[in-house]
Write an enzyme that holds these catalytic residues in place. Structure first.
Site, PDB file in Angstrom:
ATOM      1  N   ALA A  75       0.839  -1.201   0.000  1.00  0.00           N
ATOM      2  CA  ALA A  75       0.000   0.000   0.000  1.00  0.00           C
ATOM      3  C   ALA A  75       0.872   1.248   0.000  1.00  0.00           C
ATOM      4  CB  ALA A  75      -0.909   0.009   1.224  1.00  0.00           C
ATOM      5  N   VAL A  76       0.390   2.266  -0.689  1.00  0.00           N
ATOM      6  CA  VAL A  76       1.028   3.584  -0.742  1.00  0.00           C
ATOM      7  C   VAL A  76      -0.083   4.610  -0.561  1.00  0.00           C
ATOM      8  CG1 VAL A  76       2.254   5.225  -2.218  1.00  0.00           C
ATOM      9  CG2 VAL A  76       2.893   2.806  -2.255  1.00  0.00           C
ATOM     10  N   ARG A  82       2.253   6.940  -7.975  1.00  0.00           N
ATOM     11  CA  ARG A  82       2.779   7.297  -9.294  1.00  0.00           C
ATOM     12  C   ARG A  82       4.061   8.122  -9.201  1.00  0.00           C
ATOM     13  NH1 ARG A  82       0.275   4.627 -12.688  1.00  0.00           N
ATOM     14  NH2 ARG A  82       1.215   5.721 -14.421  1.00  0.00           N
ATOM     15  N   ARG A  83       4.808   7.900  -8.112  1.00  0.00           N
ATOM     16  CA  ARG A  83       6.097   8.575  -7.921  1.00  0.00           C
ATOM     17  C   ARG A  83       7.243   7.576  -7.767  1.00  0.00           C
ATOM     18  NH1 ARG A  83       4.506  13.329  -3.609  1.00  0.00           N
ATOM     19  NH2 ARG A  83       2.932  14.296  -4.918  1.00  0.00           N
ATOM     20  N   GLY A  84       6.933   6.281  -7.871  1.00  0.00           N
ATOM     21  CA  GLY A  84       7.963   5.259  -7.780  1.00  0.00           C
ATOM     22  C   GLY A  84       8.054   4.549  -6.443  1.00  0.00           C
ATOM     23  N   LEU A  85       7.272   4.975  -5.466  1.00  0.00           N
ATOM     24  CA  LEU A  85       7.369   4.357  -4.144  1.00  0.00           C
ATOM     25  C   LEU A  85       6.882   2.909  -4.154  1.00  0.00           C
ATOM     26  CD1 LEU A  85       8.000   4.340  -1.177  1.00  0.00           C
ATOM     27  CD2 LEU A  85       5.827   5.524  -0.752  1.00  0.00           C
ATOM     28  N   GLY A  86       5.794   2.611  -4.849  1.00  0.00           N
ATOM     29  CA  GLY A  86       5.320   1.231  -4.918  1.00  0.00           C
ATOM     30  C   GLY A  86       6.378   0.317  -5.514  1.00  0.00           C
ATOM     31  N   GLU A 108      -2.035 -11.775  -5.079  1.00  0.00           N
ATOM     32  CA  GLU A 108      -3.338 -11.561  -5.697  1.00  0.00           C
ATOM     33  C   GLU A 108      -3.555 -10.065  -5.838  1.00  0.00           C
ATOM     34  OE1 GLU A 108      -3.369 -13.440  -2.733  1.00  0.00           O
ATOM     35  OE2 GLU A 108      -3.691 -15.451  -3.516  1.00  0.00           O
ATOM     36  N   ASN A 113      -7.805  -3.390 -10.608  1.00  0.00           N
ATOM     37  CA  ASN A 113      -6.661  -2.561 -10.218  1.00  0.00           C
ATOM     38  C   ASN A 113      -5.563  -2.613 -11.292  1.00  0.00           C
ATOM     39  OD1 ASN A 113      -4.628  -1.143  -8.967  1.00  0.00           O
ATOM     40  ND2 ASN A 113      -4.908  -2.128  -6.979  1.00  0.00           N
ATOM     41  N   TYR A 120       3.259  -4.771 -11.200  1.00  0.00           N
ATOM     42  CA  TYR A 120       3.764  -6.133 -11.066  1.00  0.00           C
ATOM     43  C   TYR A 120       4.284  -6.673 -12.395  1.00  0.00           C
ATOM     44  CZ  TYR A 120       1.347  -5.790  -6.599  1.00  0.00           C
ATOM     45  OH  TYR A 120       0.928  -5.382  -5.367  1.00  0.00           O
TER      46      TYR A 120
END
Length: 153
Positions: A75-76, A82-86, A108, A113, A120
């Site tokens: 989770a972010v 949309r800044r690269g953290l995920g 999953e 989404n 992924y």
């Protein structure tokens, strides 16, 4: 330029912050108690992303057993997406799962989404199946993804 986040192992004391973030990000969130229990479980891989002022802005929870890894939650906070953290959390989580002995990782993701699916897939995960009506609120299928960390045989 260095990114503004620090990724570190999660601790049981992080459970309230993780539960609060979970409430913001998911329609069927885990409770604070669920986080406390997961963070005390010895097979858990848990990472927290913090901003410079120690505000928790993301996390990854996974586990590894018998050569298999599973990412349970990533989770972010919405304002950091949309800044690269995920991607940073995912990469750090895969490294930690590999270090814990995982040779393959599963997860999953909600069928709706598309952003998570793109994240992924960009890191090599491939669709491996579907779990009908897996999610409850709202009811929705889950797409099952897998990543072979061992590489081709």
């Amino acid at each position: 330029m260095a990114d503004p986040w620090r990724i570190r192992p999660a601790r049981p004391a992080d459970a309230p912050a993780l539960a609060a973030l979970e409430q913001r990000c998911f329609s069927d969130p885990w409770s604070g108690l669920a986080f406390e229990e997961m963070l005390r479980f010895p097979l858990t891989v848990a990472l927290v992303a913090e901003e410079p002022r120690d505000a928790v802005v993301g996390y990854l929870i996974g586990r590894a057993v018998a050569g298999e890894g599973e990412i349970l939650n990533l989770a972010v906070v919405p304002e950091q997406r949309r800044r690269g953290l995920g991607g940073r959390l995912l990469e750090a989580g895969l490294e930690a799962l590999t270090g814990a002995g995982a040779r393959r990782v599963w997860l999953e993701v909600r069928e709706s989404n598309g952003g998570a699916q793109a994240l992924y897939e960009a890191r090599g995960f491939t669709a491996a199946g579907r779990r009908s009506r897996y999610y409850r609120q709202p009811v929705e299928d889950a797409l099952v993804y897998q990543l072979d960390l061992a590489g081709p045989a």
